[in-house]
Design an enzyme around this catalytic site. Structure first.
Site, short mmCIF file in Angstrom:
data_model
loop_
_atom_site.label_atom_id
_atom_site.label_comp_id
_atom_site.label_asym_id
_atom_site.label_seq_id
_atom_site.Cartn_x
_atom_site.Cartn_y
_atom_site.Cartn_z
CG LEU A 26 -1.92 1.11 1.37
CD1 LEU A 26 -2.90 1.07 0.20
CD2 LEU A 26 -2.66 0.98 2.68
N GLY A 27 0.47 2.21 -0.81
CA GLY A 27 1.19 3.47 -0.83
C GLY A 27 0.56 4.45 -1.81
CE1 TYR A 77 7.56 6.99 -1.23
CE2 TYR A 77 9.86 6.37 -0.93
CZ TYR A 77 8.58 6.08 -1.38
OH TYR A 77 8.33 4.87 -1.97
CE LYS A 81 6.85 4.13 1.17
NZ LYS A 81 5.68 3.27 0.95
CG LEU A 104 8.79 0.01 -7.14
CD1 LEU A 104 7.41 0.14 -6.50
CD2 LEU A 104 9.34 -1.39 -6.93
NE ARG A 112 2.50 8.08 -9.62
CZ ARG A 112 2.67 7.19 -8.67
NH1 ARG A 112 3.84 6.59 -8.51
NH2 ARG A 112 1.69 6.87 -7.87
#
Length: 170
Positions: A26-27, A77, A81, A104, A112
């Site tokens: 999830l993010g 960020y 995390k 990723l 984006r």
């Protein structure tokens, strides 16, 4: 598959019952959700899901985090995390695997532009240094599953990008 309202996650505790293993990827992004929304999704929702999973009998929790995660980071960020990694570990699973992938590599439905440019560049770099700066999402998924199928190296195992590549190709 159960659809839950993350704003009322505790009302969906039954969806977390009876599972030996939990996977969490999830993010969101700060740009999409704002600072408060990012923290709520990436830290609070994940921590609450972990707690519900543990209460429901989950023994092994597998969390996708991020390369550079550090609860003391000056960068939001990476700090969030790192915070969520600590919160998930504190839940007390028999086994907890944390994956810290680099950028990723994937095809996104949403636009984006900066990430797209980075992926194009890192896709080329990955041909020379395949485990240094990026990882395909399929490799992360295979590594997550493989981490469950093999014996662990302790109660908490943190897999950095190179280890994700190795495990994801095993």
């Amino acid at each position: 598959q159960a659809v839950v309202d993350f704003e009322r996650l505790s009302e969906h505790a039954a969806a977390f019952q009876g599972h030996d293993v939990g996977f969490c990827c999830l993010g969101t992004t700060r740009a999409k959700a704002g600072v408060d929304g990012f923290v709520r999704v990436d830290r609070d929702y994940v921590a609450q899901a972990a707690e519900l999973a543990r209460a429901g009998g989950c023994k092994h929790f597998v969390l996708q985090s991020s390369q550079g995660a550090n609860r003391h980071s000056r960068f939001l960020y990476l700090r969030v995390k790192g915070e969520v990694e600590n919160l998930v570990q504190a839940v007390g699973f028999d086994r907890c695997t944390i994956l810290r992938p680099a950028v990723l590599l994937c095809n996104r439905q949403e636009s984006r532009p900066t990430e797209w440019m980075a992926q194009q560049f890192l896709g080329v770099v990955a041909r020379v240094f395949p485990t240094a700066y990026s990882v395909p999402v399929e490799t992360v998924a295979r590594a997550m599953v493989a981490s469950v199928l093999q014996p662990g190296e302790g109660k908490v195992e943190v897999l950095e990008n190179r280890a994700i590549h190795k495990l994801g190709k095993a």
